[in-house]
Design a protein around this motif. Structure first.
Motif, PDB file in Angstrom:
ATOM      1  N   GLN A 205       0.627  -1.337   0.078  1.00 53.30           N
ATOM      2  CA  GLN A 205      -0.043   0.197  -0.122  1.00 53.30           C
ATOM      3  C   GLN A 205       0.754   1.212  -0.033  1.00 53.30           C
ATOM      4  N   ALA A 209       1.007   4.113  -3.220  1.00 57.82           N
ATOM      5  CA  ALA A 209       0.911   5.785  -3.155  1.00 57.82           C
ATOM      6  C   ALA A 209       2.179   6.429  -3.685  1.00 57.82           C
ATOM      7  N   HIS A 228      -4.373   4.122  -7.617  1.00 55.16           N
ATOM      8  CA  HIS A 228      -4.868   4.965  -6.837  1.00 55.16           C
ATOM      9  C   HIS A 228      -6.401   4.207  -6.155  1.00 55.16           C
ATOM     10  N   TYR A 232      -5.825   3.482  -2.318  1.00 53.16           N
ATOM     11  CA  TYR A 232      -6.456   4.268  -1.124  1.00 53.16           C
ATOM     12  C   TYR A 232      -7.303   3.474  -0.088  1.00 53.16           C
ATOM     13  N   ARG A 233      -7.935   2.805  -0.546  1.00 47.71           N
ATOM     14  CA  ARG A 233      -8.805   1.873   0.079  1.00 47.71           C
ATOM     15  C   ARG A 233      -8.317   1.303   1.260  1.00 47.71           C
ATOM     16  N   ALA A 236      -7.150   4.205   4.015  1.00 49.57           N
ATOM     17  CA  ALA A 236      -7.993   5.300   4.324  1.00 49.57           C
ATOM     18  C   ALA A 236      -8.302   5.266   5.926  1.00 49.57           C
ATOM     19  N   TYR A 244       0.987   9.132   2.981  1.00 44.14           N
ATOM     20  CA  TYR A 244       0.454   8.293   1.664  1.00 44.14           C
ATOM     21  C   TYR A 244      -0.976   8.793   1.382  1.00 44.14           C
ATOM     22  N   VAL A 245      -1.707   9.200   2.233  1.00 42.72           N
ATOM     23  CA  VAL A 245      -3.014   9.864   1.743  1.00 42.72           C
ATOM     24  C   VAL A 245      -2.707  11.072   1.025  1.00 42.72           C
ATOM     25  N   HIS A 248      -2.151  10.386  -2.539  1.00 42.06           N
ATOM     26  CA  HIS A 248      -3.454  10.204  -3.187  1.00 42.06           C
ATOM     27  C   HIS A 248      -4.305  11.512  -3.479  1.00 42.06           C
ATOM     28  N   LEU A 264     -11.522  13.775   0.535  1.00 41.81           N
ATOM     29  CA  LEU A 264     -10.412  13.217   1.444  1.00 41.81           C
ATOM     30  C   LEU A 264      -9.871  14.229   2.295  1.00 41.81           C
TER      31      LEU A 264
END
Lengths: 373, 606
Positions: A205, A209, A228, A232-233, A236, A244-245, A248, A264
């Motif tokens: 994950q 990102a 993406h 993202y899932r 999150a 990393y969010v 995204h 977001l």
């Protein structure tokens, strides 16, 4: 087993059933306090060991550091009762996060890495893990020459039992290559991770990102979109992935999915305000500012948002001026960049601020799959 | 005529049995798959045909048992036999990678291979349903040799496969085991599967998928589905929820777990692909929040992954997941509206799942929030009960703080909720957004203290000296002092701190034993933006008689000791571990008090 021992046990059990995050950390802190209240050093040590892991993977590295320093001191006092084995591994987690606190001095960071290196050398390690952390610090400070030196050093010694897992090592190499601007090389290196050959608790994950921007820069936007959606899932729900969010979020801005970007921002701003790791906050604010800037340029004047009460500009009715928000983020970024650059003795954060803003030139619209907008 | 395979068949069988297949028992699945494919192909030739599959188990005295597997499907022509043999060779590499040929004949060959895992010789007798094809007999051996001949006999179209039990596989040829495996893999198939052994003859999949059958009423359906759930998973489930999704052509049933699940565990389900068992461990078919169910599901139009453990992540699967989530949501909504007793039981077990979903989903929140139980200073109650009595939701975001102030808050008549449990604080904070008539407030102990009654002017003067001493005693502990009036009167002090304050306390604890390097780092870490304000406060209660008397004491040493002891007592009451310095206070204070006591007594006696 004593009564408090049973209670500690129960708290540890309950924590084990939870996903990584602040709720789990809070339970474990309670367990530590309970053990301490009864002066039970052994239970306190055991509970802290669980806490260190949960805090590290649940986005609270300051909690991990405090618990770790206590354990390390106990182990130094009584190495027979509290063997150093696990602590050597955990040391990497602590050092890997220490520079995220701008209030900790560069000299202190370097002394800490020296202490870690000494302990690793005593244990007979090849120091590969030390060089990995050294490269990470160099990247943080924007010091290309040290980063290259540590990169060479780490690949010139063999892996050992204290090295990061192969998935993490590869992912960190991808980070380094992308940071050097070698996008194609970074992606090539990420290939085996993307194919699923390397996995661990946080890879792929993290990799999903960090390849978004290199892919956009290479014009491979649709490919990036797939990563993406997939990536993202996976991150999150855990504040540990805030940086990393941010990747995204930046990606959503660059593909002109601003409405989704606003979602977001709304969802993760609370994490950014609460995080003890100022460099994660910085990364998230960078992405947020880019989003707001794009919104303003497209003529959006206000936004309806549900933001946490402790957000300094919080309005009960939830209507915010885009310009005001943008200004607030810019101010915070400047302040954070100032603190980091002063501590680091470099200008990397100020540069990062300028460069991130220039990403607007890369915008290439690409619709999100499935739903519109 | 004897021919020779062009591949190393023994190696391939070994590969299949040890790596590709989960266990030798999959030969039953492969035979069923071949039979089903043949039946479908024959049905496509024309109407008026009813497929069936038969397994005959023969126990033989002094000889290994045999299994004959027969379908009345499309059968094989001589050309097709040659093709499937060729496919075995071609697909050996693909098979090793988990890929399978997509055409029927190719599949047939690969499926047949798995039989070599349990039988040294395989005999296939087949007659094609297409006109002008004689019956054929093929004998294959694992050394790679086989023979093929046409038969003279008159037999009906279809295929029979004869297996002879290999040493070590006896268990797999037991009638009970064969029935069990046939049911396990093919229980949902729409064609009867009959297992004959001795005088017994049983159709193992009578009625097909239980959720597709017709029932007299809803009650009977639920009862039958629950019985099926017990049979499949060995658990007495709380309820059964029918599932259906257009995307992926999915149907099935979800069982509500009879216990609270471990939230961190992988949630896996049993899935069928075109009515054949695919996996017992599929984990991506239901939405993440559906951790309160275990499902059995058939999909006709989803792509399995290469490992055949779950489904390939694509837009169709996403749409299917959404639709199945909708079905589960519908069930919960129906519970809330029509079946309150069942809902109560459900919430007891699965409130975590409901809370998780309610945090994310507004409609769901509206539906459930009033049913959810919360811990309050007045005891447990549902939020519905709470908001009937209060127009402001007051909550404390963590346990320890709640414990600290619940008693005091209750004495002030404040109904405070413990928001320290997973998702509680998020849910409470969200309430006013959806129900604007009610507001929500975080109560922290510092604020609570601020709401206490202030002293009058005269009283303030009376405590002035006391307060000055208290402040200077507590300052080294990053704690400030105040005097106010609050209930309950028997409580002399209230110690209040934030989570930041507690963090700083733990930091001090580490610092006490750390070496200079780490002590320095911890010191730096503790310097934060908000650190200017004292992290904690000790509020003395002027309604408490002891505090009143203390305020009148003039001896500075006695006053200091008393403040120190009250401080330590407040820490202990609030479950705060004592630092070494605080522990010293406690020890010295106790000794001093004893000494004073003894002195006073001796003084009195002399």
């Amino acid at each position: 087993v004593s009564e408090h021992g049973e209670e500690v046990e129960e708290l540890l059990d309950r924590a084990e059933g939870l996903d990584e995050g602040p709720a789990k950390v809070a339970l474990l802190e309670e367990a530590v306090r309970l053990a301490d209240t009864h002066g039970d050093v052994e239970e306190g040590y055991r509970a802290r060991q669980v806490l260190i892991r949960a805090a590290t993977f649940g986005g609270l590295p300051d909690r991990a550091l405090v618990a770790f320093s206590w354990c390390l001191a106990q182990s130094d006092r009584e190495p027979e009762s509290f063997p150093v084995g696990e602590l050597l591994w955990e040391y990497k987690w602590v050092v890997g996060h220490i520079y995220e606190f701008p209030q900790v001095g560069l000299g202190q960071i370097e002394s800490m890495m020296g202490d870690m290196a000494r302990r690793y050398a005593e244990a007979g390690s090849t120091l590969r893990a030390i060089h990995t952390k050294g490269r990470q610090l160099a990247i943080h400070r924007g010091d290309r020459r040290s980063a290259a030196r540590e990169h060479r050093a780490l690949h010139s010694v063999p892996r050992d039992w204290l090295s990061d897992c192969p998935a993490c090592e590869r992912d960190a190499d991808v980070e380094y290559l992308a940071w050097c601007g070698k996008d194609s090389e970074a992606l090539e290196h990420a290939g085996p991770i993307l194919k699923g050959y390397y996995t661990c608790a946080e890879v792929p994950q993290r990799t999903y990102a960090r390849i978004l921007l290199p892919l956009v820069r290479l014009g491979r936007v649709e490919e990036a979109m797939a990563w993406h959606v997939k990536g993202y899932r996976m991150i999150a729900r855990n504040p540990n992935f805030l940086t990393y969010v941010a990747d995204h979020l930046t990606f959503l801005v660059l593909t002109d999915n601003l409405a989704r970007g606003v979602k977001l921002l709304e969802k993760h701003l609370g994490d950014a305000l609460a995080t003890p790791a100022m460099s994660w906050r910085f990364d998230f604010y960078l992405a947020s500012r880019l989003l707001l800037e794009r919104l303003r340029e497209q003529g959006q004047e206000t936004l309806k948002l549900r933001l946490p009460k402790y957000f300094p500009l919080h309005h009960a009715e939830g209507r915010y001026s885009v310009k005001e928000l943008e200004g607030w983020f810019a101010g915070q970024l400047k302040e954070l960049a100032g603190r980091f650059d002063a501590r680091n003795g470099t200008k990397a954060f100020a540069r990062k601020m300028r460069e991130h803003r220039r990403l607007r030139g890369l915008v290439s619209p690409c619709p999100l799959p499935g739903r519109a907008g | 005529v004897d021919h020779k395979f062009q591949i190393n068949l023994r190696g391939l069988i070994d590969l299949l049995s040890n790596h590709l297949y989960s266990g030798p028992e999959v030969f039953v699945r492969e035979l069923l798959q071949n039979g089903v494919d043949a039946i479908r192909a024959r049905a496509a030739l024309g109407p008026g045909f009813a497929g069936e599959i038969t397994l005959d188990v023969h126990a033989r005295k002094g000889k290994p048992p045999t299994l004959a597997f027969a379908d009345n499907g499309v059968g094989l022509t001589e050309d097709e036999v040659h093709t499937f043999l060729a496919t075995i060779g071609e697909s050996s590499k693909k098979a090793a990678e988990g890929d399978r040929p997509t055409d029927f004949i190719g599949q047939f060959g690969i499926g047949l291979l798995s039989c070599f895992v349990v039988s040294d010789e395989i005999v296939v007798v087949s007659r094609s349903a297409r006109p002008n094809n004689p019956p054929l007999e093929w004998r294959g051996r694992p050394d790679g040799t086989y023979s093929l001949r046409t038969l003279d006999a008159e037999i009906t179209p279809g295929t029979q496969v004869y297996l002879t039990c290999k040493r070590g596989c006896e268990d797999l040829f037991q009638p009970d085991r064969v029935r069990e495996l046939a049911k396990h893999f093919g229980g949902l198939l729409p064609y009867p599967i009959r297992v004959n052994a001795g005088s017994s003859s049983v159709v193992v999949n009578e009625g097909g998928a239980p959720w597709r059958r017709r029932y007299a009423d809803e009650k009977e359906r639920t009862r039958e589905l629950l019985r099926y759930g017990r049979e499949v998973f060995g658990a007495d489930f709380l309820d059964a929820i029918p599932l259906r999704a257009k995307a992926g052509e999915v149907d099935g049933v979800a069982f509500v777990l009879p216990h609270a699940p471990n939230l961190a565990a992988r949630r896996t389900h049993r899935v069928y692909l075109k009515n054949m068992l695919l996996s017992e461990n599929a984990d991506n078919l239901l939405p993440e929040w559906a951790f309160f169910v275990k499902a059995v599901v058939n999909a006709n139009d989803l792509r399995p992954t290469a490992s055949r453990e779950s489904f390939y992540e694509d837009a169709r699967l996403a749409a299917c997941r959404e639709a199945l989530g909708e079905a589960l949501r519908g069930y919960l909504v129906d519970l809330a509206r029509n079946r309150p007793e069942k809902l109560e039981r459900f919430i007891e077990l699965h409130h975590l799942a409901i809370r998780a979903l309610a945090v994310e989903d507004d409609d769901f929140y509206r539906m459930f929030i009033h049913w959810l139980p919360f811990e309050t200073a007045q005891g447990p109650m549902t939020l519905g009960e709470y908001v009937r009595q209060h127009s402001v939701i007051r909550y404390v975001p963590d346990h320890d703080q709640f414990r600290q102030i619940a008693r005091v808050a209750a004495a002030q008549g404040l109904a405070v909720i413990d928001g320290g449990y997973t998702y509680h604080a998020e849910l409470l904070a969200k309430y006013p957004e959806l129900f604007p008539d009610v507001s929500a407030e975080v109560v922290d102990s510092t604020e609570l203290t601020q709401s206490f009654e202030e002293l009058g002017l005269e009283e303030q003067e009376a405590v002035h000296d006391f307060l000055r001493v208290a402040d200077s005693v507590l300052r080294p502990f990053r704690c400030s002092a105040d005097v106010k009036k609050f209930q309950p009167g028997e409580l002399p002090t209230l110690y209040s701190t934030s989570s930041e304050g507690r963090f700083l306390r733990s930091l001090e604890q580490s610092k006490e034993i750390a070496d200079p390097l780490w002590a320095g780092v911890l010191d730096s870490l503790g310097r934060r933006e908000r650190a200017a304000a004292p992290a904690a406060q000790l509020c003395f209660n002027y309604l408490n008689p002891l505090v009143r008397r203390l305020a009148g004491v003039r001896g500075k040493r006695l006053l200091e000791r008393s403040v120190q002891m009250l401080y330590v007592q407040a820490l202990l009451l609030g479950h705060h571990p004592l630092s070494a310095r605080e522990m010293r206070l406690l020890n010295e204070g106790l000794l001093a008090l004893i000494e004073w006591g003894v002195e006073a007594r001796e003084g009195g006696e002399s």
